[in-house]
Design a protein around this motif. Structure first.
Motif, PDB file in Angstrom:
ATOM      1  N   HIS A  91       0.832  -1.199   0.000  1.00 48.94           N
ATOM      2  CA  HIS A  91       0.000   0.000   0.000  1.00 48.94           C
ATOM      3  C   HIS A  91       0.862   1.242   0.000  1.00 48.94           C
ATOM      4  O   HIS A  91       2.036   1.225   0.396  1.00 48.94           O
ATOM      5  CB  HIS A  91      -1.007  -0.001   1.150  1.00 48.94           C
ATOM      6  CG  HIS A  91      -0.427   0.056   2.520  1.00 48.94           C
ATOM      7  ND1 HIS A  91      -0.009   1.223   3.108  1.00 48.94           N
ATOM      8  CD2 HIS A  91      -0.216  -0.917   3.437  1.00 48.94           C
ATOM      9  CE1 HIS A  91       0.443   0.969   4.328  1.00 48.94           C
ATOM     10  NE2 HIS A  91       0.328  -0.318   4.556  1.00 48.94           N
ATOM     11  N   GLU A 133       1.839   4.956   1.160  1.00 46.00           N
ATOM     12  CA  GLU A 133       1.774   5.854   2.306  1.00 46.00           C
ATOM     13  C   GLU A 133       2.410   7.182   1.893  1.00 46.00           C
ATOM     14  O   GLU A 133       3.630   7.269   1.740  1.00 46.00           O
ATOM     15  CB  GLU A 133       2.520   5.255   3.504  1.00 46.00           C
ATOM     16  CG  GLU A 133       1.920   3.942   4.006  1.00 46.00           C
ATOM     17  CD  GLU A 133       2.708   3.329   5.150  1.00 46.00           C
ATOM     18  OE1 GLU A 133       3.896   3.699   5.316  1.00 46.00           O
ATOM     19  OE2 GLU A 133       2.158   2.483   5.868  1.00 46.00           O
ATOM     20  N   TYR A 145      -1.342  14.434  -1.938  1.00 43.50           N
ATOM     21  CA  TYR A 145      -1.718  13.879  -3.233  1.00 43.50           C
ATOM     22  C   TYR A 145      -1.333  14.780  -4.393  1.00 43.50           C
ATOM     23  O   TYR A 145      -1.505  14.392  -5.552  1.00 43.50           O
ATOM     24  CB  TYR A 145      -3.237  13.636  -3.293  1.00 43.50           C
ATOM     25  CG  TYR A 145      -3.768  12.628  -2.308  1.00 43.50           C
ATOM     26  CD1 TYR A 145      -2.949  11.642  -1.765  1.00 43.50           C
ATOM     27  CD2 TYR A 145      -5.097  12.667  -1.912  1.00 43.50           C
ATOM     28  CE1 TYR A 145      -3.451  10.728  -0.854  1.00 43.50           C
ATOM     29  CE2 TYR A 145      -5.615  11.747  -1.013  1.00 43.50           C
ATOM     30  CZ  TYR A 145      -4.779  10.789  -0.480  1.00 43.50           C
ATOM     31  OH  TYR A 145      -5.270   9.879   0.421  1.00 43.50           O
ATOM     32  N   TYR A 155      -3.163   6.143  -3.311  1.00 43.56           N
ATOM     33  CA  TYR A 155      -3.660   5.482  -2.098  1.00 43.56           C
ATOM     34  C   TYR A 155      -3.977   4.021  -2.355  1.00 43.56           C
ATOM     35  O   TYR A 155      -5.030   3.518  -1.948  1.00 43.56           O
ATOM     36  CB  TYR A 155      -4.891   6.219  -1.541  1.00 43.56           C
ATOM     37  CG  TYR A 155      -5.693   6.967  -2.583  1.00 43.56           C
ATOM     38  CD1 TYR A 155      -6.672   6.337  -3.335  1.00 43.56           C
ATOM     39  CD2 TYR A 155      -5.431   8.315  -2.824  1.00 43.56           C
ATOM     40  CE1 TYR A 155      -7.398   7.028  -4.299  1.00 43.56           C
ATOM     41  CE2 TYR A 155      -6.150   9.017  -3.780  1.00 43.56           C
ATOM     42  CZ  TYR A 155      -7.125   8.369  -4.518  1.00 43.56           C
ATOM     43  OH  TYR A 155      -7.830   9.061  -5.476  1.00 43.56           O
ATOM     44  N   HIS A 180      -4.127   0.076  -2.002  1.00 43.01           N
ATOM     45  CA  HIS A 180      -4.069  -0.962  -0.973  1.00 43.01           C
ATOM     46  C   HIS A 180      -4.464  -2.244  -1.687  1.00 43.01           C
ATOM     47  O   HIS A 180      -5.641  -2.565  -1.821  1.00 43.01           O
ATOM     48  CB  HIS A 180      -4.997  -0.667   0.196  1.00 43.01           C
ATOM     49  CG  HIS A 180      -4.761  -1.563   1.372  1.00 43.01           C
ATOM     50  ND1 HIS A 180      -3.661  -1.443   2.186  1.00 43.01           N
ATOM     51  CD2 HIS A 180      -5.450  -2.613   1.841  1.00 43.01           C
ATOM     52  CE1 HIS A 180      -3.698  -2.372   3.122  1.00 43.01           C
ATOM     53  NE2 HIS A 180      -4.777  -3.103   2.926  1.00 43.01           N
ATOM     54  N   ARG A 235      -9.083  11.940   1.519  1.00 35.29           N
ATOM     55  CA  ARG A 235      -8.173  11.409   2.541  1.00 35.29           C
ATOM     56  C   ARG A 235      -8.890  10.431   3.469  1.00 35.29           C
ATOM     57  O   ARG A 235      -8.345   9.374   3.807  1.00 35.29           O
ATOM     58  CB  ARG A 235      -7.566  12.565   3.332  1.00 35.29           C
ATOM     59  CG  ARG A 235      -6.561  12.177   4.398  1.00 35.29           C
ATOM     60  CD  ARG A 235      -5.320  11.559   3.829  1.00 35.29           C
ATOM     61  NE  ARG A 235      -4.451  12.471   3.136  1.00 35.29           N
ATOM     62  CZ  ARG A 235      -3.255  12.118   2.655  1.00 35.29           C
ATOM     63  NH1 ARG A 235      -2.816  10.877   2.837  1.00 35.29           N
ATOM     64  NH2 ARG A 235      -2.517  12.969   1.992  1.00 35.29           N
ATOM     65  N   ALA A 259      -9.517   7.090   1.619  1.00 36.90           N
ATOM     66  CA  ALA A 259      -8.304   6.298   1.447  1.00 36.90           C
ATOM     67  C   ALA A 259      -7.834   5.695   2.758  1.00 36.90           C
ATOM     68  O   ALA A 259      -7.344   4.570   2.796  1.00 36.90           O
ATOM     69  CB  ALA A 259      -7.200   7.171   0.847  1.00 36.90           C
ATOM     70  N   LYS A 260      -8.009   6.437   3.853  1.00 37.01           N
ATOM     71  CA  LYS A 260      -7.634   5.901   5.160  1.00 37.01           C
ATOM     72  C   LYS A 260      -8.453   4.671   5.481  1.00 37.01           C
ATOM     73  O   LYS A 260      -7.949   3.679   6.009  1.00 37.01           O
ATOM     74  CB  LYS A 260      -7.829   6.970   6.240  1.00 37.01           C
ATOM     75  CG  LYS A 260      -7.421   6.512   7.633  1.00 37.01           C
ATOM     76  CD  LYS A 260      -7.623   7.633   8.649  1.00 37.01           C
ATOM     77  CE  LYS A 260      -7.227   7.183  10.040  1.00 37.01           C
ATOM     78  NZ  LYS A 260      -7.433   8.251  11.054  1.00 37.01           N
TER      79      LYS A 260
END
Length: 382
Positions: free
Chosen positions: A264, A266, A270, A283, A285, A323, A326-327
């Motif tokens: 992923h 980090e 962006y 982002y 994953h 954000r 994506a988190k």
């Protein structure tokens, strides 16, 4: 963004063409450059979850075509070395509300955007130089050009991110697993999975390729060499039980192999200047289950914000909105779930498949993290 804005997008898979659609709809002049010589067919199944994803597909006018090509979630029966059923992974656990092969979705998006956007296949960006009024771009093959904005939609190994933000090692965390998709001679038309510690293979089902997941430290190889990727897979699965000899023989004869790491991204921002990242470039994953829906949502949001403000303000708003999405996506390691390194882990995972209420709970948690559970902003071009 004014309707005279010129935008270069690197990457013609999902996020890039989706963004191109909305930008062109708002009047921008869009060029998409793709290193591969053509769209990549087939690939893994990707899915959409929730009303918001359905609304996005509908607003783009492609919902019915996606439904027409959907694969449908397929139950996968995990078996022992002797072929005895051990557990079933329900299709709805991995398939979302609407599932389609990545290559089919990419083709739909290309057909949607090619009449209004310029596509350049078989080329790649070599440098980005920002000036007061634009970004001067050089290419491996094409003549240099200048654009108002540049977008990196070129995946977890983003070339744009490398050029504008820094080397991949600073931003991509390797999770010590690899996965592969291989178009090879069918061994069974049933959807069957088999595990040994640290490796898994899934055969058959719908029209998807054979799917491999295996544990490994980070490898160095040519990501554009099918022969090199095939060699890595053959080494990783040497001595495989169950129907291993058949699988390895079919793998040795395969021509279309795609191998990549599970990891992923980090990154603390962006965008930088006139350059912005979208989708897996910003982002990723891997195999997280919501990347495709998130990419389409991000494309809509980024284009929408650019329709309302200059790029500095728009990029900031885009990042603020995306954000949190994506988190939510950056959770867990699919490699450990699909190919546990110990027999106990395989047993425990199979036990989970037999506890339907736990699977349902996991699915609900996944839906909470999905971008498809958030309401879409309304932008003027929509």
């Amino acid at each position: 963004m004014t309707n005279t804005t010129t935008v270069l997008i690197s990457g013609a898979s999902i996020a890039g063409p989706a963004l191109a659609y909305w930008l062109a709809r708002d009047g921008a002049t869009v060029t998409i450059v793709e290193k591969a010589p053509a769209l990549r067919p087939g690939g893994q199944a990707v899915d959409f979850k929730g009303e918001t994803h359905m609304e996005l597909l509908s607003r783009m006018g492609i919902l019915e075509e996606v439904r027409r090509r959907q694969t449908g979630g397929t139950d996968v029966t995990f078996v022992s070395r002797d072929g005895e059923p051990l557990a079933v992974m329900p299709g709805e656990f991995t398939g979302g509300d609407l599932e389609i092969l990545r290559g089919d979705l990419s083709e739909i998006l290309y057909d949607l955007t090619s009449p209004t956007c310029e596509y350049v296949f078989g080329d790649s960006i070599t440098s980005l130089t920002e000036t007061a009024s634009g970004v001067h771009v050089t290419f491996e093959k094409g003549a240099p050009r200048t654009f108002d904005l540049v977008v990196g939609a070129d995946g977890i190994h983003s070339n744009v991110r490398n050029l504008a933000f820094g080397p991949e090692k600073d931003y991509v965390k390797h999770l010590n697993y690899y996965y592969a998709l291989v178009d090879m001679a069918p061994i069974t038309h049933e959807a069957v999975g088999y595990n040994e510690p640290g490796r898994m293979v899934q055969l058959g089902g719908s029209k998807a390729p054979t799917f491999f997941v295996f544990s490994s430290p980070e490898l160095t190889y040519d990501r554009y060499s099918a022969d090199e990727q095939k060699r890595i897979l053959l080494d990783a699965y040497r001595g495989l039980g169950w129907r291993g000899p058949e699988i390895l023989a079919a793998l040795a004869g395969a021509s279309n192999v795609y191998l990549d790491s599970i990891g992923h991204v980090e990154i603390d921002r962006y965008s930088t200047g006139r350059v912005v990242l979208i989708g897996d470039a910003g982002y990723a994953h891997t195999l997280g289950g919501i990347g495709t829906g998130l990419a389409l949502t991000a494309a809509y949001v980024l284009a929408g914000e650019l329709s309302q403000a200059d790029h500095r303000t728009a990029f900031g708003r885009y990042e603020e909105i995306l954000r949190s999405f994506a988190k939510g996506a950056a959770q867990g390691n699919a490699g450990r779930f699909l190919a546990p390194r110990r027999r106990y882990g395989i047993w425990l995972r199979n036990l989970l498949f037999r506890k339907r209420f736990l699977l349902d709970q996991m699915a609900k948690e996944g839906e909470k993290r999905a971008a498809g559970q958030h309401r879409l902003p309304d932008y003027s071009f929509a």
